[in-house]
Design a protein around this motif. Structure first.
Motif, PDB file in Angstrom:
ATOM      1  N   ARG B 814      -2.335  13.538   5.308  1.00 53.90           N
ATOM      2  CA  ARG B 814      -2.868  12.176   5.473  1.00 53.90           C
ATOM      3  C   ARG B 814      -2.907  11.465   4.119  1.00 53.90           C
ATOM      4  NH1 ARG B 814      -7.773   9.986   5.172  1.00 53.90           N
ATOM      5  NH2 ARG B 814      -8.623  12.022   4.731  1.00 53.90           N
ATOM      6  N   LYS B 815      -3.369  12.192   3.137  1.00 57.60           N
ATOM      7  CA  LYS B 815      -3.470  11.587   1.808  1.00 57.60           C
ATOM      8  C   LYS B 815      -2.107  11.140   1.330  1.00 57.60           C
ATOM      9  CE  LYS B 815      -7.537  13.600  -0.285  1.00 57.60           C
ATOM     10  NZ  LYS B 815      -7.994  14.863  -0.865  1.00 57.60           N
ATOM     11  N   GLU B 820       1.587   6.907   0.208  1.00 56.13           N
ATOM     12  CA  GLU B 820       2.886   6.270   0.421  1.00 56.13           C
ATOM     13  C   GLU B 820       2.725   4.825   0.840  1.00 56.13           C
ATOM     14  OE1 GLU B 820       5.490   8.254   3.182  1.00 56.13           O
ATOM     15  OE2 GLU B 820       5.611   9.968   1.776  1.00 56.13           O
ATOM     16  N   LEU B 821       1.813   4.693   1.867  1.00 51.02           N
ATOM     17  CA  LEU B 821       1.604   3.338   2.386  1.00 51.02           C
ATOM     18  C   LEU B 821       1.127   2.413   1.274  1.00 51.02           C
ATOM     19  CD1 LEU B 821      -0.030   3.881   5.866  1.00 51.02           C
ATOM     20  CD2 LEU B 821       2.151   2.836   5.351  1.00 51.02           C
ATOM     21  N   LEU B 822       0.110   2.935   0.554  1.00 56.21           N
ATOM     22  CA  LEU B 822      -0.444   2.100  -0.510  1.00 56.21           C
ATOM     23  C   LEU B 822       0.633   1.756  -1.531  1.00 56.21           C
ATOM     24  CD1 LEU B 822      -3.964   3.614  -1.160  1.00 56.21           C
ATOM     25  CD2 LEU B 822      -3.377   1.416  -0.146  1.00 56.21           C
ATOM     26  N   GLY B 823       1.442   2.792  -1.831  1.00 58.02           N
ATOM     27  CA  GLY B 823       2.517   2.571  -2.790  1.00 58.02           C
ATOM     28  C   GLY B 823       3.457   1.472  -2.329  1.00 58.02           C
ATOM     29  N   GLN B 828       5.383  -3.942  -2.482  1.00 54.47           N
ATOM     30  CA  GLN B 828       5.590  -5.200  -1.758  1.00 54.47           C
ATOM     31  C   GLN B 828       4.862  -6.335  -2.484  1.00 54.47           C
ATOM     32  OE1 GLN B 828       4.695  -4.460   2.295  1.00 54.47           O
ATOM     33  NE2 GLN B 828       5.761  -6.272   2.989  1.00 54.47           N
ATOM     34  N   GLU B 829       3.608  -6.006  -2.771  1.00 54.24           N
ATOM     35  CA  GLU B 829       2.782  -7.013  -3.434  1.00 54.24           C
ATOM     36  C   GLU B 829       3.414  -7.416  -4.771  1.00 54.24           C
ATOM     37  OE1 GLU B 829       0.107  -8.136  -2.044  1.00 54.24           O
ATOM     38  OE2 GLU B 829      -0.968  -9.167  -3.644  1.00 54.24           O
TER      39      GLU B 829
END
Lengths: 254, 842
Positions: B814-815, B820-823, B828-829
């Motif tokens: 999960r981490k 990954e998602l946050l990355g 994206q940001e």
């Protein structure tokens, strides 16, 4: 003179509820002596009071043992007061100062009479006799006579003789007990077989056997648990159908 | 191994003789072993914890060890065939049920397994055609397709075939192929046949030229068989025709029976002398094992065994048996054995036949014979089972035949005494017997579980019934006489239960007697039923035993009766004499001494005398020398004395003294007296060997010689009297002084140390063997319990570890995903911002 029933009642309680409370117990001497002389059950009962007098009040009773000896008849094994009588007899014969001929005569007479006794009495009298042998080793010739005459035509003991010293008991042997080794009751047969061996030193305690009743004996037998039950293998052929059946000769089924 | 893996358990002190198991341990190795094991078992279970699928092995007979592998295979094959039979397989392109192998029918292959199978064929078949693969495997890759299409370009250039078309085409092709194959095979077959024919022709030509020696052999074999050979064959068959167990001849049977009886007698003697059998405590049971098993009780009368006479089987009562064939159903229990034998016989017979069939030359004679014999045996065997029944039937008179046939053949065991009575009510003796027998047969313990208890109850009912019959106003002694038989049979089957119920009756009777004595001070003789019971005891149990659970109490009871019961009436005298007879019968073999018996007989003689006789003897209880109830047996009537004839005393008198004349009563008295004389005679004969025989018999002798008024007696009585007296007198008795048995010298006591066996150091030795065993068990239990707890704890630890690792794994996954998602979001940001900046810049 009292009626027999009352006589018995009086004599039963005399020794423990009358004599101890009397100032002069010796006054009962005559009464007891007469009662002792009557014979039968009354004599047996009078014995107890007489014993108290002899024991505690120095009564001299001539021919006491002779009288006691003559009291022994077949009924002693059957009467109600058997326990009391044999308890006293045991006491009287416990003295080690008695002459051997006297004890031997007693032994012989008791065992002779035992030939008519019921099993409960036999179970008591055989240890009783064994005890007598232990107390009076001189009497052991009755069961062990190594150098005696090999063959006798009859028993030297004279049953009818009143005088114990004349009864020739010491020349005899205890064939009666030997006969009882064939008694139908297994315990009696076992008890009688004890005399085959030389006796142990310790006296048997017969106080428990004195009061033995036939019913107790029966009850003991019935309650025994059998491991297995042997069965008759001869096939039955009817109620009286056995070989040599006695019933067939004398009874009919009508 | 690796010294770093070893852990040494140091001991503080060295103790000599102690063996230590755990001084060196390998913790790492054992731990890894344990983990491995858990991985294999516990982990597997854990992983499959929510799965409910189970693997089921439905292969036929996979776990049945009784079937041999070959048989198993055969059975499986048949099952498979059965399943497939008649089922059209939708996927079966060939549409026929023929099993094929490489396109050939299996049946054909089996039939002519040597044909064709040419190499080229297999090669061809081994490969798949291009079309086939194309059709089956989705048309193959593009390359193949292209090739195909290029081949068929000229015909169907414009469009590729549809799939359906393709398949149809393929089916057609395969059919065609098959057709071709078949024709080819047929032709090959024809060819081989032709070849065979040719070969045969040639062979006949060759055969003519065979050398002479061969010919001779054939000639010898062909003519009729040699006599020697025939005999050999016959002998061979005879051996086979015989049953596995040789049938016994009559003499052998008799001998066996005799041996059995001798053994039983020896057994009885041993018990009579009261010798304890310690070596083998398990005494042989009185009936042989198989007898008890099938309820077929051995006895001389009822049994008729198969036997030979002059080499021929004894066949008796053939007709009678056939009549009763209908009753065979009942005899199941009995026939079991026979059936087994029959089977074996049948087997041997069939073997015989097979042998014959296989044989080239027939040996008709012996064959016939053996078959006949076998059949005869079978018949005989079959009938043997019913023999018992038929024997009993034979006894019955023809009158009852009709009534008997109405009786049902099966009976349930009555549950209560009332139903038992109603079962027997209104039946004749014979019918009652049959009913009882059938009840026994139908409910044989080998047939059902509860039957034993039921039949045991039946014994009690039967006893009660007998007692009731005896207490009737008119006692049905004849019935009892017959009922004793089933009683005996039941007793043989269930000795324990029988002895218990009889003891129960005895106890009741003795208890009653005791109560009466306590209440009234004297007792009366019991009723006829008790006397009958006592008699029955002597029939059912050996009375000569030194100690017997039933007989000894019975002795005691009878002794009480003879000593305690008052004699007030003539009936009492008869009862007493009856008991005397019982006593005599009880001790007739063991010759045991019964003082009560002599006392009672003396008493009876005493009451037969007139009063006030001079005494030279003493009677004992219950008789009194003086008083009432004397002269009970005294007869002074001259007429009665004269007219007396010895008669058997009817037992019914005991319950009911008929209003008879004085003469008759006097006659009964005299009969009793005669009985008494006879008993005295018997006693004298019995106790002759006792050392104090004379003393025992002394009072009786005096009474007989001095007091009995012999001259007044009728002549018959005088005979009785004299025979008794003769037995008493003239017995030369020798008295030998008693000598004690020699005692073993007792060794002196010595003070040697007591040596105790020490089996194991450090263990407590207290207690006997049993106690020690118990302690050991407790110890072992403790140890096992500890071990189990430890194991469970370790299992739990293992599981927890597994769960933890699972959770950790999940968490880390999960981490990682979150990272990954946050990355991705951050990039994206970042990109978005960069764009913005760019735009803004631009």
């Amino acid at each position: 003179q009292l009626p027999t029933g009352l006589y018995k009642k009086v004599l039963v309680i005399l020794h423990d509820s009358v004599l101890p409370y009397m100032n002069e117990p010796t006054l009962m001497m005559d009464f007891l002596t007469v009662a002792y002389g009557i014979g039968g059950a009354i004599s047996l009962l009078a014995l107890n009071g007489l014993f108290v007098l002899i024991h505690q009040h120095n009564l001299e009773y001539p021919d006491f043992y002779k009288k006691l000896y003559s009291l022994l008849d077949p009924s002693i094994y059957h009467v109600k007061y058997r326990a009391r009588f044999f308890h006293l007899t045991d006491l009287f014969l416990s003295s080690s100062h008695l002459p051997a001929y006297l004890v031997a005569a007693f032994i012989k007479r008791l065992s002779r009479l035992a030939l008519t006794a019921p099993p409960e009495a036999l179970l008591m009298i055989i240890p009783f006799i064994c005890n007598l042998f232990r107390r009076h080793p001189a009497c052991r010739v009755l069961v062990h006579r190594p150098g005696g005459p090999a063959d006798m035509s009859e028993d030297p003991y004279v049953m009818e003789e009143e005088e114990p010293s004349e009864s020739r008991a010491l020349e005899s042997s205890l064939w009666e007990i030997q006969s009882l080794q064939n008694h139908y009751h297994p315990d009696v047969a076992k008890a009688a077989a004890v005399l085959n061996q030389s006796l142990s030193e310790m006296e048997d305690d017969i106080s428990g056997l004195l009061e033995l009743s036939a019913y107790e004996l029966f009850d003991k037998e019935v309650k025994k648990k059998a491991v297995d039950v042997p069965l008759e293998f001869e096939q039955v052929r009817g109620l009286f159908g056995k070989k040599n059946d006695i019933f067939g000769e004398h009874f009919s089924l009508d | 191994s690796n010294p770093f893996e070893v852990k040494v358990n140091r001991q503080k002190f060295d103790i000599l003789g102690r063996k230590t198991k755990n001084d060196v341990g390998l913790p790492g190795v054992s731990r890894s072993k344990a983990i491995k094991k858990r991985n294999q078992t516990l982990l597997k279970e854990y992983k499959e914890r929510e799965k409910t699928n189970v693997f089921k092995d439905k292969r036929f007979g996979e776990y049945n060890t009784k079937i041999t592998p070959e048989e198993k295979m055969i059975r499986r094959f048949t099952l498979e065939r059965q399943q497939n039979y008649g089922k059209k397989n939708i996927y079966n392109l060939n549409e026929d049920e023929e099993l094929t192998h490489y396109g050939q029918s299996l049946a054909e292959i089996e039939k002519l397994n040597d044909i064709v199978d040419s190499d080229s064929d297999t090669e061809e078949r081994g490969t798949l055609s291009a079309e086939l693969t194309a059709a089956h495997f989705g048309g193959g890759g593009g390359l193949l397709r292209k090739k195909v299409s290029s081949e068929q370009q000229d015909e169907e250039e414009e469009k590729p075939k549809s799939r359906k078309e393709l398949i149809e085409e393929m089916i057609a092709k395969s059919k065609q192929e098959k057709q071709e194959r078949q024709t080819r095979r047929e032709s090959a077959l024809e060819l081989t046949e032709k070849l065979d024919k040719d070969w045969k022709e040639i062979q006949s030509l060759i055969a003519r030229k065979t050398p002479k020696s061969e010919k001779k052999d054939k000639e010898v074999e062909k003519p009729k068989p040699d006599e020697y050979d025939m005999i050999v064959r016959e002998l061979g068959f005879e051996m086979k025709a015989k049953p596995s167990e040789r049938l016994k001849t009559e003499e052998e049977l008799a001998k066996e029976e005799q041996a059995r009886l001798q053994k039983l007698e020896a057994d009885r003697l041993r018990r009579m002398h009261g010798i304890e059998e310690q070596a083998n405590k398990k005494r042989p049971s009185h009936m042989s094992a198989d007898d008890l098993a099938d309820g077929f009780i051995l006895d001389k009368d009822d049994r008729r065994l198969l036997s030979y006479k002059d080499g021929k089987i004894n066949i008796e009562n053939e007709e009678e048996k056939e009549e009763e064939e209908g009753e065979e159903e009942e005899e199941e229990g009995e026939e079991e054995d026979n059936e087994n034998e029959e089977e074996s016989q049948e087997e041997s017979a069939s073997e015989n036949e097979e042998d014959d069939a296989a044989d080239s030359h027939s040996d008709l004679e012996s064959d016939l014979e053996s078959e006949e014999e076998a059949a005869g045996n079978k018949e005989e065997k079959k009938h043997k089972g019913i023999e018992n029944e038929s024997q009993n039937m034979e006894k019955l008179d023809p009158k009852t035949e009709a009534a008997k046939s109405e009786l049902p053949y099966t009976f349930a065991v009555p549950e209560s005494y009332e139903t038992f009575k109603s079962l027997l009510a209104g039946r004749t003796i014979e019918q009652q017997l049959i009913i009882l027998e059938r009840v026994q047969k139908c409910n044989h313990p080998s047939l059902a579980v509860g039957n034993k208890a039921k039949l045991e109850k039946l014994f009690g009912f039967l006893l009660e019934y007998i007692g009731e019959l005896a207490t009737l106003d008119l006692p049905e002694l004849r019935t009892i006489d017959k009922l004793v038989l089933p009683l005996y049979n039941l007793c043989q089957m269930f000795p324990e239960a029988a002895s218990d119920s009889i003891k129960f009756i005895l106890r009741d009777a003795a208890h009653d007697l005791e109560e009466v004595i306590e209440v009234k001070g004297r007792a009366t003789f019991p009723g006829l039923d008790t006397l009958i019971y006592l008699k029955i005891i002597s029939l059912l149990f050996p009375t000569s035993d030194f100690w017997h659970p039933v007989v000894t109490p019975a002795f005691m009871y009878m002794s009480q009766l003879l000593t305690k019961c008052r004699i007030t009436t003539l009936q009492d005298v008869i009862k007493g004499l009856f008991i005397c007879c019982l006593f005599l019968e009880y001790v007739s073999l063991s010759r045991r001494f019964v003082p009560e018996l002599i006392n009672f007989l003396l008493g009876v003689l005493h009451i037969s005398l007139p009063k006030n006789q001079a005494q030279g003897y003493t009677v004992v209880h219950p008789f009194t020398p003086v008083g009432k109830n004397l002269e009970l047996l005294f007869v002074c009537d001259k007429e009665d004395l004269k007219s007396w004839e010895k008669q058997n005393v009817p037992l019914s008198i005991v319950t009911r003294l008929k209003e008879t004349s004085k003469t008759e009563i006097n006659h009964i008295r005299l009969s009793c007296l005669a009985l008494c004389f006879d008993l005295i005679k018997k006693c004298a004969a019995l106790y002759e060997s006792l050392p104090s025989f004379r003393e025992i018999m002394h009072p009786v002798r005096i009474l007989l010689t001095q007091h009995v008024p012999v001259n007044e007696y009728p002549e018959k009585m005088q005979e009785w009297y004299h025979s008794a007296l003769k037995e008493l007198e003239n017995k030369v008795k020798h008295y030998t002084p008693l000598i004690c048995e020699k005692k073993k010298p007792v060794p002196l006591k010595q003070y040697t140390p007591k040596i105790v066996k020490v089996l194991e150091f450090g263990r407590k030795q207290a207690g006997n063997k049993k106690e020690q065993e118990r302690k050991q068990l407790i110890q072992r239990h403790k140890r096992e319990l500890k071990g189990a707890i430890r194991e469970i704890r370790k299992d739990n630890q293992f599981l927890a570890r597994m769960q933890l690792s699972e959770i950790m794994e999940r968490d880390s996954a999960r981490k990682r995903k979150v990272k990954e998602l946050l990355g991705s979001l951050a990039t994206q940001e970042g990109e978005w911002k960069a764009m913005k900046r760019k735009k803004w810049k631009s």
